[in-house]
Write an enzyme that holds these catalytic residues in place. Structure first.
Site, short mmCIF file in Angstrom:
data_model
loop_
_atom_site.label_atom_id
_atom_site.label_comp_id
_atom_site.label_asym_id
_atom_site.label_seq_id
_atom_site.Cartn_x
_atom_site.Cartn_y
_atom_site.Cartn_z
N ASN A 135 -2.27 -6.31 5.37
CA ASN A 135 -2.27 -7.35 4.33
C ASN A 135 -3.15 -8.53 4.74
OD1 ASN A 135 0.03 -5.83 3.24
ND2 ASN A 135 1.12 -6.75 4.96
N GLU A 143 0.85 -1.18 0.00
CA GLU A 143 0.00 0.00 0.00
C GLU A 143 0.90 1.24 0.00
OE1 GLU A 143 -2.77 0.43 3.26
OE2 GLU A 143 -3.80 2.05 2.24
N GLU A 159 -5.41 -2.91 12.64
CA GLU A 159 -5.10 -3.75 11.47
C GLU A 159 -6.05 -4.93 11.39
OE1 GLU A 159 -3.26 -2.15 9.58
OE2 GLU A 159 -2.41 -0.82 11.10
N GLY A 212 3.07 2.58 10.88
CA GLY A 212 2.82 1.79 12.08
C GLY A 212 2.66 0.30 11.77
N ALA A 213 1.80 0.00 10.81
CA ALA A 213 1.52 -1.40 10.49
C ALA A 213 0.70 -1.46 9.22
CB ALA A 213 0.77 -2.08 11.62
N1 TRP Z 1 -3.01 1.02 5.70
C1 TRP Z 1 -2.10 1.09 6.81
C2 TRP Z 1 -2.93 1.35 8.04
O1 TRP Z 1 -3.55 2.32 8.20
C3 TRP Z 1 -1.07 2.14 6.75
C4 TRP Z 1 -0.21 2.31 5.55
C5 TRP Z 1 -0.50 2.96 4.44
C6 TRP Z 1 1.13 1.97 5.42
N2 TRP Z 1 0.58 3.08 3.62
C7 TRP Z 1 1.58 2.49 4.21
C8 TRP Z 1 1.99 1.29 6.23
C9 TRP Z 1 2.91 2.38 3.82
C10 TRP Z 1 3.31 1.17 5.83
C11 TRP Z 1 3.77 1.73 4.65
O2 TRP Z 1 -3.03 0.55 8.89
ZN ZN Z 2 -5.50 1.71 8.59
#
Ligand code: TRP
Ligand code: ZN
Length: 893
Positions: free
Chosen positions: A269, A125, A302, A265-266
């Site tokens: 997936n 992402e 998550e 943060g996290a």
């Molecule tokens: N979708 C993730 C969340 O909100 C965060 C996220 C978006 C992310 N882009 C990222 C994490 C790039 C690491 C690197 O939980």
């Molecule tokens: Zn999120």
């Protein structure tokens, strides 16, 4: 400027993809410097879109082969896209096979496939999958994945990907393989693989429906003893989503893997969440109460994405808040429910609002202001913002409030019905914010939300924080009280005119003795520029308690007297507004003082009324320690600055420091009692009650050291050093160290050295050691030299995002008094680091670039110096899109 405009991607330009990818079969031959990726897809034309070429995204890939239905095919490159023009006609699916290689060991951006501590990780992402293989890298293309991983068996004994393990075994040359299949369709941004020397804590659980699941938390060998809290948080998350929303775990196996090199943060997936170690690893000896709470909330976040984000995903990245705002709302509710008791729920709400107001409100008032559903972006990574996340969560929270009904005052039941309809309609789809709002409204046809839906959705389309003005008039002759609410919203970049928002304002009334006037608690819905609401049968002039529990993300102006604020602080039934009243009084004192240009050295900022009220709060046996700690914490320099038209950060810093000093000295006896009463002995537990006590005890210790410093006494610094040495957990050890460093006492130095020696092998603790020094109260400009010196420390490494954040971001973003120097040296340092970081990690660089977002609000000489520093960055010709977008917005007129 023209050139930049052409780069922008616009929401209105959305079109459906010309092709669908139904299945993806990936084979990885993992090698740090040359990983080979075979990507076999089943592709078909989208019958709803006119025939056109297939354009696949790719970035930093070496293309070796392209085949269609097993044979060669012609293709061309258009920039980063692989273009296939001679594909089979008609609506039949065809096989497309692409073979590429990439270099994970050179991937310093941490997007795509990369190496960290000799293991492989992915981060896809938002647009990282295109750095792994050519693909339609957009969230509305959902496919079924099978993944085969091959790697050296010694070096990479664990091979993980999404879904279920189908097969594993050995290969020639000491290599082995694992084959995974994800039973759910997903967009490519949810793809993940992990390979390396890892060990797992495992837990089998049985869900409500009787299904068995395996939960695993993977970490490096040696860290297993720090995974218990993450596993507990995961189990609690699974149970909570079933209990509160009826959403079960839809996988046999759910994995979390921790890595120490991570941009955020996290990441959620599917079935294989990848986490920053900061949000997994905790032991009482190495993690603070704040860390424990952070882990619970991020593990929850998550996990909750599994339904809100993964089962139903975003049609395009403009809809990011569809999953993020909703999932933050869910994790906030989860943490509140976990905290249990009512007062602890209020504490969590106050903490969330504090983040919103100190980070999101400034964003909404600055050059990067954007709606919760943006209209345009140049780099999507720049839009993972507090507006999308935290304001987005407030928009969802308002929806819940606006579907409340008699007997369901908070709107929980109505909202749960809306969620149910949302899943009935859209499970398995990629949808929009409109679809979500429509489902919540349709499930509650009688609600204010349904009645005002079109207008409510302005929260998605209009940027900026609305200002609500409240004016109450009491009429003695007919015993009525008329409350007039009016709203306005300042213009933001690209949006000069704003239409009225739908603003739920929870209110209650207090009589002159501070007692609640029964029967008058309600939620007023302000939807016009100005509206009046009449309360009948009010015996005497009331004090209104407005915007209870912060029912809308707005700035509220209401001209109450100090006596009225003090009454709310002492008596309101709404804990949020009790806290808020204390903050108002403190902000008003600070502003009066700053505007009168008084000297904080010679005059006192806080008046006796306020100090008395704080004493009363501290000694009130009915209030929880955590709540007291929040009330006694003065509004931040950032928050005070936002209330000013023009900011001299040094004056704000001096005034707030003077206020702290005053609180420390005037309440010295109370702090002593407090410290004695709140020390927690015995085994460590991160629960709300004991963490609240530790927070208050550590605040008391901090205050006592500050008071001692003024008196030239070493008694309390001595006690703090002893507490530091005797501490049985990190919260108390770091609390004592913070008190010493904060007071600037000479004992701070040996304590810092001892702390480093004790924890030199604990990366997350060393991060704290850097952060504490970079964010310490500045004393005559001493912070910057310390920060520059710490950059030379053998443990410092700019390439590790956690370490960069701990030193550089702590200084530039969390230490306004140290950063905003009249000699501009802080800004020079900032520009050097932005440029340095941008060369290898644009995402992290762009976050740092935002530290000077609010430069236009600064007074001289800061304003011009900040502008010069931003221009210095903007003048670089080889900037990433990420940093370019941030600095060009900052400099735009
Ligand atoms: N979708 C993730 C969340 O909100 C965060 C996220 C978006 C992310 N882009 C990222 C994490 C790039 C690491 C690197 O939980
Ligand atoms: Zn999120």
């Amino acid at each position: 400027m023209l050139e930049e405009q052409t780069k922008a991607i616009r929401r209105v330009d959305y079109t459906a993809p010309a092709f669908w990818i139904d299945t993806v079969d990936l084979t990885f031959d993992l090698d740090p410097s040359k990983t080979r990726v075979l990507n076999k897809m089943r592709v078909r034309r989208n019958p709803d879109v006119a025939a056109q070429a297939l354009r696949l995204d790719g970035e930093e890939l070496n293309l070796a082969r392209v085949m269609v239905n097993g044979g060669g095919t012609s293709f061309k490159m258009d920039g980063n896209q692989l273009v296939l023009e001679n594909l089979p006609e008609g609506n039949e699916a065809f096989d497309l096979e692409i073979f590429t290689t990439c270099n994970p060991s050179k991937n310093t951006q941490l997007s795509g496939l990369y190496v960290s501590n000799d293991s492989f990780f992915t981060q896809c992402e938002a647009e990282g999958f295109r750095r792994i293989t050519y693909f339609l890298d957009r969230p509305d293309v959902m496919a079924s994945y099978t993944v085969t991983l091959r790697a050296d068996a010694q070096q990479y004994p664990v091979l993980l990907s999404n879904g279920n393990l189908l097969e594993q075994g050995s290969l020639d040359d000491g290599r082995h393989f694992a084959k995974w299949e994800d039973p759910h369709k997903k967009p490519c941004y949810l793809f993940a693989l992990v390979a390396g020397k890892l060990v797992a804590r495992e837990q089998r659980i049985v869900s409500r429906s009787g299904k068995e699941h395996l939960l695993q938390v993977f970490v490096r060998p040696g860290d297993l003893d720090k995974t218990e809290h993450a596993m507990n948080s995961l189990m609690a998350s699974v149970a909570w989503d079933e209990a509160r929303f009826g959403l079960p775990l839809d996988l046999e196996r759910f994995m979390i893997v921790a890595t120490s090199d991570f941009n955020m943060g996290a990441m959620e997936n599917k079935g294989l969440n990848i986490f920053n170690t900061k949000y997994v690893l905790a032991s009482p000896a190495t993690a603070t109460d704040t860390d424990f709470a952070g882990i619970e909330s991020v593990v929850g976040h998550e996990y909750f994405h599994n339904w809100t984000g993964n089962r139903i995903t975003c049609r395009d990245w403009f809809q990011l808040s569809l999953k993020e705002g909703l999932t933050v709302f869910r994790d906030q509710e989860f943490s509140q429910d976990m905290a249990g008791i009512e007062s602890a729920r209020a504490v969590k709400r106050i903490e969330d609002v504090r983040v919103l107001r100190t980070v999101q409100f400034p964003e909404d008032a600055g050059p990067m202001a954007h709606p919760v559903r943006p209209d345009a972006y140049e780099e999507i990574n720049n839009f993972y913002t507090v507006t999308i996340y935290e304001k987005g969560a407030e928009v969802v929270r308002m929806m819940q409030t606006l579907v409340s009904a008699p007997g369901d005052e908070e709107g929980r039941q109505g909202f749960a019905k809306g969620m149910k309809l949302y899943f009935e309609r859209h499970d398995g789809q990629a949808v929009t914010c409109d679809d979500f709002a429509q489902a919540i409204a349709d499930a509650n046809p009688q609600s204010s939300l349904a009645n005002l839906l079109t207008q409510f959705k302005r929260w998605y389309s209009q940027a900026g924080t609305p200002r609500v003005h409240a004016q109450g008039v009491y009429n003695h002759s007919n015993l009525s009280y008329t409350l007039t609410l009016s709203q306005s919203c300042a213009s933001t970049p690209d949006q000069s005119h704003k239409e009225p928002f739908v603003i739920p304002v929870k209110v209650g009334l207090l009589n002159q003795h501070g007692q609640a006037l029964a029967g008058h608690d309600k939620t007023l819905v302000l939807s016009e520029a100005s509206q009046s609401f009449v309360f009948e049968n009010i015996e005497s002039e009331p004090t209104p308690s407005l915007l209870r529990n912060f029912s809308a993300p707005v700035n509220l102006d209401c001209d109450l007297t100090d006596t009225q604020w003090l009454s709310i602080l002492a008596n309101d039934t709404d804990a949020f507004n009790r806290w808020e009243a204390g903050q108002r009084l403190a902000v008003q004192s600070a502003l009066r003082f700053i505007r009168a240009s008084k000297d904080p050295q010679s005059d006192s900022v806080l008046d006796e009324g306020y100090l008395d009220a704080m004493r009363t709060v501290l000694s009130n046996p009915e209030l929880d320690s955590a709540f007291k700690e929040l009330v006694l914490t003065l509004p931040s320099e950032t928050y005070i600055s936002e209330q000013l038209e023009s900011v001299d950060p040094q004056i704000v810093h001096a005034v707030r420091e003077a206020m702290r000093q005053q609180l420390a000295t005037a309440l010295q006896a109370d702090w002593q009692t407090c410290y004695a009463q709140n020390r927690v002995l015995g085994a460590y537990s991160p629960d709300a009650i004991s963490s609240g006590k530790r927070a208050l005890a550590n605040m008391a210790l901090n205050m006592l050291c500050l008071a001692a410093q003024k008196e030239g006494s070493s008694v309390w610094p001595g006690k703090a050093l002893q507490a530091f040495k005797d501490a049985s957990n990190m919260t108390d050890r770091f609390g004592a160290l913070t008190a010493l460093v904060g007071s600037g006492h000479a004992l701070a130095e040996p304590a810092l050295a001892q702390f480093h020696a004790l924890f030199k092998n604990e990366a997350l603790v060393i991060d704290k050691w850097f952060a504490l020094q970079a964010s310490a109260p500045d004393r005559s400009g001493n912070t910057l030299p310390i920060v520059r010196q710490l950059m030379q420390h053998p443990d410092f490494n700019l390439r590790n995002p956690n370490r960069a954040r701990s030193l550089i971001f702590s200084y530039c973003s969390a230490n306004p008094g140290g950063f905003h120097r009249a000699d501009a040296a802080g800004y020079v340092f900032w520009s050097e680091r932005v440029i340095e970081l941008d060369a290898f990690n644009p995402q992290v660089a762009a976050r740092l670039a935002r530290a000077l977002d609010r430069w236009k609000k600064l007074a001289e000489p800061y304003r011009q110096a900040a502008k010069t520093a931003i221009e210095r960055v903007a003048a670089k010709t080889d900037l990433s899109n990420d940093v370019r977008e941030v600095v060009s917005r900052a400099l735009a007129e």
